[in-house]
Design an enzyme around this catalytic site. Structure first.
Site, PDB file in Angstrom:
ATOM      1  N   CYS A 157       0.854  -1.180   0.000  1.00 55.80           N
ATOM      2  CA  CYS A 157       0.000   0.000   0.000  1.00 55.80           C
ATOM      3  C   CYS A 157       0.894   1.236   0.000  1.00 55.80           C
ATOM      4  CB  CYS A 157      -0.881  -0.016   1.242  1.00 55.80           C
ATOM      5  SG  CYS A 157      -1.636   1.574   1.640  1.00 55.80           S
ATOM      6  N   ASN A 194      10.660   1.718  -9.287  1.00 49.53           N
ATOM      7  CA  ASN A 194      10.588   1.310 -10.681  1.00 49.53           C
ATOM      8  C   ASN A 194       9.138   1.357 -11.155  1.00 49.53           C
ATOM      9  OD1 ASN A 194      11.900  -0.053 -13.141  1.00 49.53           O
ATOM     10  ND2 ASN A 194      10.188  -1.425 -12.700  1.00 49.53           N
ATOM     11  N   GLU A 195       8.894   2.074 -12.262  1.00 56.14           N
ATOM     12  CA  GLU A 195       7.541   2.182 -12.816  1.00 56.14           C
ATOM     13  C   GLU A 195       6.519   2.386 -11.696  1.00 56.14           C
ATOM     14  OE1 GLU A 195       7.956  -0.159 -17.053  1.00 56.14           O
ATOM     15  OE2 GLU A 195       7.039  -1.247 -15.385  1.00 56.14           O
ATOM     16  N   GLU A 211      13.404   2.322 -20.710  1.00 52.49           N
ATOM     17  CA  GLU A 211      13.132   0.935 -21.101  1.00 52.49           C
ATOM     18  C   GLU A 211      12.408   0.899 -22.438  1.00 52.49           C
ATOM     19  OE1 GLU A 211      11.020  -1.572 -18.390  1.00 52.49           O
ATOM     20  OE2 GLU A 211      12.083  -0.831 -16.624  1.00 52.49           O
ATOM     21  N   PHE A 223      10.096 -14.857 -21.254  1.00 48.51           N
ATOM     22  CA  PHE A 223       9.943 -14.756 -22.701  1.00 48.51           C
ATOM     23  C   PHE A 223       9.912 -13.303 -23.175  1.00 48.51           C
ATOM     24  CE2 PHE A 223       8.033 -19.036 -21.930  1.00 48.51           C
ATOM     25  CZ  PHE A 223       9.040 -19.755 -22.564  1.00 48.51           C
TER      26      PHE A 223
END
Length: 683
Positions: free
Chosen positions: A123, A157-158, A315, A365
């Protein structure tokens, strides 16, 4: 930071692109680390993001820290001349944290909690998370703050990708605190939210909670403020980490934004001033009808957040991603074209997720610079080629993008437009923004993306697509711009409500009614299959209005449909300027034609005709200009210009000389799927 801030991340060199990747050495043996550093040098990598998800490695048990592995990989990369973009590792707490503080797990709008096992399982308002995350950042900053390899700090990150909106009781308490700062009294809040509707009036702050799912539609004012609160709550934590880093280090601090079609959780206009470098993550989204044009929009929007200065692509993917229903591999050359589209639109730093393709986990992947197939692969060869291209284009760094047209875009308007109980669920904000952008992109017109209320005096034309929610002050900026001689195009469902989602009375389009010289009594939305014909031969769909002229002239009227004979496109002279109104959703060709006409009338420099799928963008500096021509089509394209093509070394045209003062344009051939960058010789 300065225009060359991104470039100077590498040994203070203001004439070089950063070229790099995310690296997760914890997934590999130490022997592999040495091989990776060697291959990074071979590819031309100069900046590596480390420790993005390293919390469990650095603090495997509560209060017990182990930095040996991070020390080792930093030294290996430093020894190979590679700079570090060092993460604070706070993006995902380790298992012990969620076990010790189960109340910190995020709660969804339906009241259910999400468990540990993915990422961002916390949270944003959790005091326990804040305490332990900042303690970790303090340790990292103390240890590496003065390390010469650390060029950039990467907070979390993000941020907000998965957990932007938490609905737990801790969040409710924090939301109430935020509301008390925003509103002087509970009466002011009731007025802003319109709580006289449906017996919602609050008598006490303590009765207010996060907007969980209700049996009917909820309060839109509450929903909007909750989204604002959520964005601010995450920003507050970013700033807390940033403050620690700045105490220990002089390296710039940033985080990776997600300016993309499927993430809208943060108001990045509010975040941008707190970034030392604007950085963005972008992946082609094949769920969209035209993912390539969305890439261009995202790049231009990121440049807008950077105030027009160079920015960093933190990215992207060399090929397929792992999280879409169909993860499509990029065609040969597509990765280079995608990358140079970002460069053309202002990126001075290029990085990928990730360096070496993972063997385990949900991202196994996801493509990488070094794929599962290794160096004997087309992806690897293209990565090495890109590194060489960026080296040859180094002179472009520090330059800015040339644009005469601005599009007004706003995350808060996006939130408000896409709320429920509106005239048509078919009208979505980003779709209308993309429609206007794509029409200009197809004409070869480069645009800047600006916030509502931002200064626009420098632009020849300003386009305002479906800005449903707008403040009085932001609307006045557009009014003053047109009165002073500017040209503007406003599209339907704009100016309707204020920042509290309160309808502006007196008729639509509300805040822009006098500027546009029209008044609409009623919206008349349409079934998606309905096609409207206009008197000038154009077509439209989705939307019409019972519109009347109050000073404007009708450019076209509806030739069929429920408002037959009513103005559809109007033009109003205001002072020495012009304001257009599009009272319907013109189809792709009609919108392109209308915006091209408005651009010509405004005096916008329209490029030479070229096929759809060819991008032409110019970057400029005090020392010169560079023309990027990116051919995404399967046919060659010829362009008349004069200068030096940097990637091939070819000279195009005849330069001016002492005996011949006029430079003569030559023909530049841009093969199918190719990119050409011309250092222009301009009269």
């Amino acid at each position: 930071m300065s225009e060359t801030a991104v470039a100077t991340l590498i040994d203070g060199d203001a004439s070089a692109f950063t070229f790099g990747c995310d690296y997760n050495p914890e997934q590999w043996s130490r022997e592999t680390w040495l091989e990776d550093a060697r291959l990074m040098n071979e590819a031309g990598v100069t900046l590596v993001a480390l420790n993005i998800f390293g919390w469990a490695q650095l603090e495997p048990e509560r209060g017990s820290y182990d930095f040996d592995a991070l020390d080792a990989i930093i030294e290996i990369l430093h020894d190979h001349g590679i700079g570090i973009n060092l993460g604070t590792a706070t993006a995902s707490p380790p298992p012990w944290f969620s076990a010790d503080y189960p109340e910190s797990l995020p709660m969804m709008a339906d009241g259910t909690r999400r468990e540990f096992g993915g990422r961002q399982a916390f949270c944003p308002s959790s005091p326990a998370y804040r305490e332990h995350a900042l303690a970790l950042v303090e340790k990292i900053a103390e240890r590496y703050g003065a390390h010469p390899a650390v060029r950039l700090w990467h907070v979390s990150n993000e941020i907000g990708c998965h957990n932007a909106h938490c609905y737990c009781e801790i969040s409710s308490e924090a939301f109430r605190g935020w509301l008390k700062e925003r509103y002087a009294s509970i009466d002011d809040l009731n007025d802003a939210w319109g709580t006289s509707f449906w017996s919602q009036r609050y008598a006490s702050w303590e009765h207010i909670r996060t907007p969980k799912l209700t049996v009917s539609t909820g309060n839109p004012g509450q929903a909007l403020d909750f989204m604002r609160f959520s964005s601010d709550e995450l920003l507050a934590h970013y700033k807390a980490e940033q403050a620690i880093l700045r105490r220990h280090s002089s390296a710039p601090v940033t985080t990776n934004f997600m300016v993309t079609a499927h993430i809208r959780n943060q108001d990045y206009w509010a975040w941008a001033p707190h970034m030392d470098v604007i950085a963005n993550d972008h992946y082609l989204d094949h769920r969209l009808g035209d993912p390539r044009s969305e890439l261009s929009f995202a790049a231009d929007a990121t440049r807008g957040l950077a105030g027009g200065r160079p920015w960093m692509l933190m990215e992207q993917a060399t090929s397929a991603v792992n999280w879409q229903p169909l993860n499509i591999a990029k065609a040969p050359g597509e990765m280079i074209r995608n990358t140079l589209s970002h460069v053309a639109r202002g990126a001075d730093g290029i990085s990928f997720f990730q360096w070496r393709a993972s063997l385990q986990g949900s991202e196994k992947f996801h493509s990488a610079m070094l794929p599962h197939a290794g160096t004997d692969s087309s992806v690897w060869r293209e990565v090495v080629e890109l590194g060489d291209i960026l080296t040859r284009l180094a002179e472009v760094t520090g330059s800015v993008v040339e644009a005469e047209v601005a599009i007004v875009f706003d995350w808060q308007a996006w939130w408000a437009t896409d709320l429920d109980s509106h005239p048509s669920v078919q009208v979505r904000y980003l779709a209308q923004v993309h429609a206007a952008y794509n029409a200009l992109l197809g004409a070869g017109i480069t645009v800047d993306i600006v916030a509502p209320g931002a200064p626009v005096d420098a632009y020849t034309l300003v386009v305002v697509p479906s800005l449903y929610s707008v403040t009085d002050a932001a609307a006045q900026v557009l009014v003053d711009y047109v009165a002073a001689g500017g040209h503007a195009v406003v599209t339907f469902f704009s100016g309707i409500v204020d920042e509290h989602d309160r309808v502006r009375p007196g008729g639509y389009p509300g805040a822009f009614r006098e500027l546009l010289g029209v008044r609409s009594e009623e919206f008349v939305p349409l079934h998606p299959s309905t096609v409207l014909e206009l008197s000038d031969g154009q077509s439209a769909r989705l939307w019409s209005e019972r519109l009347r002229l109050e000073g404007a002239e009708a450019v076209s009227v509806f030739a069929n449909g429920p408002v037959h004979g009513v103005p559809a496109v109007t033009r109003n002279t205001v002072g020495s300027g012009v304001a257009w109104y599009l009272a319907t959703a013109l189809d792709e060709a009609s919108l392109a034609e209308t915006l091209a006409r408005a651009a010509r009338e405004a005096g916008v420099t329209v490029p030479v005709a070229h096929p759809v799928g060819v991008e032409i963008v110019r970057r400029v500096s005090a020392s010169g200009s560079w023309l990027f021509i990116i051919n995404h089509t399967d046919a060659s394209f010829e362009y008349r210009t004069q200068g030096t093509e940097i990637l091939t070394g070819a000279e195009i045209g005849t330069p001016a000389s002492a005996t011949n003062e006029t430079a003569q344009n030559g023909t530049l051939d841009v093969p199918a799927g190719a990119v050409r960058v011309v250092r222009e010789s301009r009269n």
